[in-house]
Design a protein around this motif. Structure first.
Motif, short mmCIF file in Angstrom:
data_model
loop_
_atom_site.label_atom_id
_atom_site.label_comp_id
_atom_site.label_asym_id
_atom_site.label_seq_id
_atom_site.Cartn_x
_atom_site.Cartn_y
_atom_site.Cartn_z
N PRO A 40 0.80 -1.23 0.00
CA PRO A 40 0.00 0.00 0.00
C PRO A 40 0.83 1.28 0.00
N PHE A 41 1.72 1.43 -0.97
CA PHE A 41 2.53 2.66 -1.03
C PHE A 41 2.58 3.18 -2.45
N CYS A 42 2.48 4.50 -2.59
CA CYS A 42 2.59 5.16 -3.90
C CYS A 42 3.43 6.41 -3.73
N LYS A 43 4.12 6.80 -4.82
CA LYS A 43 4.91 8.05 -4.74
C LYS A 43 3.98 9.23 -4.57
N LYS A 44 2.83 9.16 -5.25
CA LYS A 44 1.87 10.25 -5.19
C LYS A 44 0.49 9.63 -5.43
N ARG A 45 -0.55 10.18 -4.80
CA ARG A 45 -1.89 9.63 -4.99
C ARG A 45 -2.52 10.20 -6.27
N ASP A 73 3.86 8.03 2.64
CA ASP A 73 5.02 8.10 3.52
C ASP A 73 5.84 6.81 3.35
N LEU A 74 6.84 6.91 2.49
CA LEU A 74 7.59 5.70 2.13
C LEU A 74 8.51 5.23 3.26
N ASN A 75 8.65 6.07 4.31
CA ASN A 75 9.45 5.64 5.47
C ASN A 75 8.78 4.49 6.22
N LEU A 76 7.48 4.30 5.94
CA LEU A 76 6.74 3.26 6.67
C LEU A 76 6.85 1.88 6.02
N ILE A 77 7.51 1.84 4.86
CA ILE A 77 7.52 0.58 4.10
C ILE A 77 8.10 -0.58 4.93
N GLU A 78 9.25 -0.34 5.54
CA GLU A 78 9.91 -1.48 6.21
C GLU A 78 9.12 -1.99 7.40
N VAL A 79 8.56 -1.07 8.20
CA VAL A 79 7.81 -1.52 9.37
C VAL A 79 6.54 -2.27 8.90
N TYR A 80 5.95 -1.79 7.79
CA TYR A 80 4.78 -2.50 7.24
C TYR A 80 5.17 -3.91 6.78
N ILE A 128 8.78 -0.69 -4.40
CA ILE A 128 9.43 -1.37 -3.26
C ILE A 128 10.79 -1.94 -3.72
N LYS A 129 11.81 -1.73 -2.91
CA LYS A 129 13.16 -2.20 -3.27
C LYS A 129 13.14 -3.72 -3.47
N THR A 130 13.98 -4.19 -4.41
CA THR A 130 13.93 -5.61 -4.76
C THR A 130 14.29 -6.53 -3.58
N ASN A 131 15.22 -6.09 -2.72
CA ASN A 131 15.57 -6.98 -1.59
C ASN A 131 14.38 -7.16 -0.65
N LEU A 132 13.52 -6.13 -0.56
CA LEU A 132 12.35 -6.23 0.32
C LEU A 132 11.27 -7.12 -0.32
N ILE A 133 11.13 -7.00 -1.63
CA ILE A 133 10.18 -7.89 -2.34
C ILE A 133 10.66 -9.34 -2.19
N GLU A 134 11.96 -9.52 -2.30
CA GLU A 134 12.51 -10.87 -2.20
C GLU A 134 12.23 -11.47 -0.82
N ASN A 135 12.35 -10.63 0.19
CA ASN A 135 12.08 -11.05 1.55
C ASN A 135 10.64 -11.56 1.71
N ILE A 136 9.70 -10.82 1.13
CA ILE A 136 8.29 -11.23 1.21
C ILE A 136 8.08 -12.52 0.42
N PHE A 137 8.70 -12.58 -0.76
CA PHE A 137 8.55 -13.79 -1.57
C PHE A 137 9.10 -15.01 -0.82
#
Ligand SMILES: C[S@@+](CC[C@H](N)C(=O)[O-])C[C@H]1O[C@@H](n2cnc3c(N)ncnc32)[C@H](O)[C@@H]1O
Ligand code: SF4
Length: 379
Positions: free
Chosen positions: A13-18, A29-36, A69-78
């Motif tokens: 649920p993140f976008c650069k702009k709505r 607020d892309l700072n919330l990506i990692e905690v999410y 989303i950065k690829t390492n984070l996508i990889e983590n979810i995968f």
């Protein structure tokens, strides 16, 4: 697909702009990506506990904008999915990307982790429309993103919206020419839904923007149907067209009312007649998951009647409709006949009721009315 099989939807649920027209849950607020994503991993583990015996057939990474989303984070979810579910029989793995946030490194990475279908949010080829509705890419970037994606993937969907402010016959013609020239394997052409509370709705309500009129759009829809038909796209669902064998397997799970797990903020799921929607509050989601509690905003164990109605509701979106025999198999003859009888009385001219139950031409033109009316069916 039998009932032991499963689809998985994951919401990013993140976008650069709505965008002004959008009411999907996403945050800028892309700072919330990692905690999410940490909470999301916990939800994956929690939910997987009772689903170890299921064979996952489809995965869909949607948003929001998963491609930011950065690829390492996508990889983590995968990897969390892979380690907790049986994905050995995975057939389709889709990710949604926006034209402004895709590049060759990301595409190559997507391929490496087994993604085999890309859905690009085009919306329009008109720079004027894109700008008016707050998209942050232009047509040239869209074309570039498509060409780049085609180097890595042959299964590509493009999303368009019909009827945004500024739509004319020539903007629609341009969209269709783009489709003709680039030949995506799948096209989703949505009719703009102005019913949600969005910034664009406020502008429309205040008369600061206007929408094209309904008769114009109805004529244009007929033109789109004919054009795509001539290009050999099969119109298999109200808003979806596919080249041969490229129908979306994941979306067909929804339309056939089969089992899928929804993970993440605002994601919905349907497993063994249990339907739920997760909270759309990011704070609540993170807090509840941390306590080991499923973050439901809505949940209901459907009885047979509700499940049958939902199955009709979803299945009527498909052009071939739903076979009467499959309903009898799932819900028994008595209940199926009672509901079909009620449909005959309440929605006669909008439906064709035979071996299959499907929308008539009139039903297709007035599908929103049909779906509203179906909510009123009681036995
Ligand atoms: C949730 S969006 C995510 C896709 C991606 N973030 C993007 O913007 O391209 C999925 C699709 O829903 C469609 N959509 C969003 N809001 C809509 C609306 N109000 N009416 C019709 N379609 C809409 C758009 O075509 C969009 O590509
Ligand atoms: S349309 Fe896509 S990019 Fe735009 S706000 Fe919605 S999810 Fe984000």
């Amino acid at each position: 697909m039998n009932c032991k099989e499963l689809g998985i939807y994951v919401h990013f649920p993140f976008c650069k702009k709505r965008c002004l027209y959008c009411d999907y849950t996403s945050f800028t607020d892309l700072n919330l990506i990692e905690v999410y994503l940490n909470a999301l991993k916990k939800e994956i583990i929690l939910k997987s506990k009772k689903l170890k015996n299921r064979k996952v057939k489809t995965i869909y990474f949607g948003g929001g904008t998963p491609s930011i989303i950065k690829t390492n984070l996508i990889e983590n979810i995968f990897l969390t999915l892979k380690n907790n579910f049986d994905i050995n029989s995975l057939e389709e793995f889709t990710i949604e990307v926006n034209p402004d946030s895709i590049n060759k490194e990301k595409l190559s990475f997507y391929k490496d982790i087994g993604i085999n279908r890309i859905s690009i949010g085009f919306q329009s080829t008109s720079n004027n429309i894109l700008k008016t509705v707050g998209r942050i890419h232009n047509y040239d970037e869209g074309i570039h993103a498509f060409k780049l994606t085609k180097k890595y993937f042959d299964n590509i969907n493009v999303d368009f919206i019909l009827g945004l402010p500024g739509e004319t016959t020539s903007t629609i013609r341009e969209n269709l020419h783009f489709i003709q020239n680039s030949q995506p394997s799948h096209v989703s052409y949505y009719l703009f839904d102005a019913s949600h509370k969005t910034p664009l709705k406020s502008l429309l309500d205040n008369g600061k923007m206007v929408l094209p009129d309904d008769d114009f759009l109805a004529d244009q829809l007929d033109l789109i149907y004919d054009f795509l038909d001539n290009l050999n796209y099969k119109h298999y669902e109200i808003s979806s067209w596919a080249l041969l064998n490229k129908e979306s397997k994941h979306n067909k799970l929804y339309w056939n009312n089969l089992d899928y797990l929804g993970l993440g903020v605002s994601a919905g799921g349907h497993i063994d007649h249990f339907r739920y929607v997760n909270t759309s509050s990011l704070n609540k989601y993170i807090k509840l998951i941390d306590q080991g509690i499923f973050p439901y905003e809505y949940k209901n164990k459907n009885d047979q009647f509700q499940e049958l109605l939902e199955t009709l509701f979803m299945g009527l979106r498909l052009f071939k409709g739903i076979s009467y025999d499959s309903l009898v198999d799932r819900f028994g003859k008595k209940l199926t006949d009672e509901v079909v009888q009620s449909l005959k009385i309440n929605l006669k001219s909008y439906l064709c009721i035979d071996d299959c139950i499907k929308l008539s031409k009139k039903g297709l033109d007035y599908s929103r009315y049909v779906f509203e009316k179906m909510l009123d069916i009681h036995l």
